[in-house]
Write an enzyme that holds these catalytic residues in place. Sequence first.
Site, PDB file in Angstrom:
ATOM      1  N   HIS A   1       0.920  -1.291  -0.059  1.00  0.00           N
ATOM      2  CA  HIS A   1       0.030   0.145   0.009  1.00  0.00           C
ATOM      3  C   HIS A   1       0.933   1.280   0.033  1.00  0.00           C
ATOM      4  O   HIS A   1       1.660   1.349   0.735  1.00  0.00           O
ATOM      5  CB  HIS A   1      -1.071   0.020   1.341  1.00  0.00           C
ATOM      6  CG  HIS A   1      -2.184  -0.994   1.260  1.00  0.00           C
ATOM      7  ND1 HIS A   1      -3.273  -0.677   1.527  1.00  0.00           N
ATOM      8  CD2 HIS A   1      -2.359  -1.978   0.328  1.00  0.00           C
ATOM      9  CE1 HIS A   1      -4.194  -1.553   0.965  1.00  0.00           C
ATOM     10  NE2 HIS A   1      -3.488  -2.476   0.476  1.00  0.00           N
TER      11      HIS A   1
ATOM     12  N   LYS B   1       0.640  -0.024  15.335  1.00  0.00           N
ATOM     13  CA  LYS B   1       1.993  -0.335  15.841  1.00  0.00           C
ATOM     14  C   LYS B   1       2.310  -1.406  16.563  1.00  0.00           C
ATOM     15  O   LYS B   1       3.517  -1.598  16.898  1.00  0.00           O
ATOM     16  CB  LYS B   1       2.520   1.341  16.470  1.00  0.00           C
ATOM     17  CG  LYS B   1       2.621   2.357  15.338  1.00  0.00           C
ATOM     18  CD  LYS B   1       3.930   2.188  14.662  1.00  0.00           C
ATOM     19  CE  LYS B   1       4.061   2.956  13.491  1.00  0.00           C
ATOM     20  NZ  LYS B   1       3.881   2.403  12.171  1.00  0.00           N
TER      21      LYS B   1
ATOM     22  N   TYR C   1       4.131   6.371  10.114  1.00  0.00           N
ATOM     23  CA  TYR C   1       3.130   5.238   9.811  1.00  0.00           C
ATOM     24  C   TYR C   1       4.103   4.291   9.058  1.00  0.00           C
ATOM     25  O   TYR C   1       3.760   2.895   9.291  1.00  0.00           O
ATOM     26  CB  TYR C   1       2.032   5.714   8.916  1.00  0.00           C
ATOM     27  CG  TYR C   1       1.060   4.874   8.631  1.00  0.00           C
ATOM     28  CD1 TYR C   1      -0.038   4.747   9.630  1.00  0.00           C
ATOM     29  CD2 TYR C   1       0.925   3.962   7.630  1.00  0.00           C
ATOM     30  CE1 TYR C   1      -1.091   3.894   9.622  1.00  0.00           C
ATOM     31  CE2 TYR C   1       0.072   3.142   7.390  1.00  0.00           C
ATOM     32  CZ  TYR C   1      -1.078   2.795   8.405  1.00  0.00           C
ATOM     33  OH  TYR C   1      -1.976   2.078   8.198  1.00  0.00           O
TER      34      TYR C   1
END
Length: 393
Positions: free
Chosen positions: A75, A300, A388
């Site tokens: 992604h 995470k 991220y």
Amino acid sequence: MTVSKTQVAIIGGGPSGLLLSQLLHLKGIETVVLERQTREYVLGRIRAGVLERGFVALMHEAQCAERMDREGEVHEGFVISDNKVMHHIDLEGLTGGDTVMVYGQTEVTRDLYDARERMGGIVIHEAADVQPHAMTTDAPYVTYTKDGESHRIDCDFIVGADGFHGVSRKSIPAGQIREYEKVYPFGWLGILSETKPVHDELIYARSERGFALCSLRSQVLSRYYVQVPLTDKVEDWSDDRFWEELKSRLPEEVAARLETGPSIEKSIAPLRSFVCEPMRYGNLFLAGDAAHIVPPTGAKGLNSAASDIHYLYHGLVAHYAEGDSSGLDAYSDTALRRVWKAQRFSWWMTSMLHNFPDHPEFDQKIQNIELEYFLASEAARTSLAENYVGLPF
Ligand code: RFL
Ligand code: PHB
């Protein structure tokens, strides 16, 4: 009591324990993994779905990446929907080429189990009453029972990779560790359904009715979540009610094309931030959820576990191969520095995207403007993207 010997005894056969066992095996270091549950039970737990590049690299190093490379989805970005307006976060563009891999924790764990089996690794399932002993000596050992028989494993090191509710952290005497915790006043209700994902990227949605997340496992398997009060029970949520609530939190054009169907899994996870310091007691090393928990908003949890394994693996290899224990001695400090950065990011994503009905109006105004600022500022989005995709090890 049967007595056996290994170099590293690993408590917990989740992703942390299995990954470490596999990596050490490839360097000629012996391990035994003790897991309380059956393999089917461990594989039945639906958890994380987004892997950072560092995790992906470790799976390659562990020679477990073949299926992930084939079936996982790379992604390049995701979407934040703010009160039904979609904003694209271009991870690849903002980070100069970094991406994340969408591949479920269940699949990661299955690949690790298969590799351990292929290489003759010892993973003992349904190990009951597991207990670490003599942790501050040079001769630590672990005891357990299996099928009513008592066993003892002598070892050089014990790794506590047994999750938040495991025995390892609880075996450290009070006063030797300090725990930091923040509990959020809501949970995530998640469902898995054999439907086509509503969007080709993840959508993190903030709305007046609360947070929602549209995620996926594959093009035929969707994972969706909605923020719910802690008092809600899974039984309160029929599939129909879930789909209606999810739609009400998404932009109309997304809701209109949401494919619904029966859920094949439904559960509620409370949201918590937790860190235990230090992550070592004598020759017991804690790793993964045994030492820290994050709310899932920043994806995470599993990635922080992998970062611990990275440091611990290199520390153990240097110890055995070169007699250099500096990596092990630095393990707790090094791992914790990255852990706290993931804590900060997860707390921030959670704070920015959820509804906090009990917050003073001032705080709610600040929360609204923070998201507006952040979506409009490339500098702010770059900071989000860098976190991220995962900070470097
Ligand atoms: P795990 O996966 O909890 O594995 C620990 C293993 O230890 C075993 N065990 C014992 N074995 C022997 N003796 C004992 N006394 C034992 N006590 C426990 C357990 O049976 C288990 O198999 O920890 P690990 O390996 O550190 O992996 C960490 C990840 O699982 C975790 O960080 C993530 O799944 C967190 N998490 C999520 N992370 C994300 O990044 N995205 C998500 O969407 C996401 N969803 C979740 C989650 C964690 C959840 N939990 C813990 C309730 C959803 C849930 C519901
Ligand atoms: C998931 O797919 O389960 C998932 C993805 C991203 C998150 C949390 C959970 O931030």
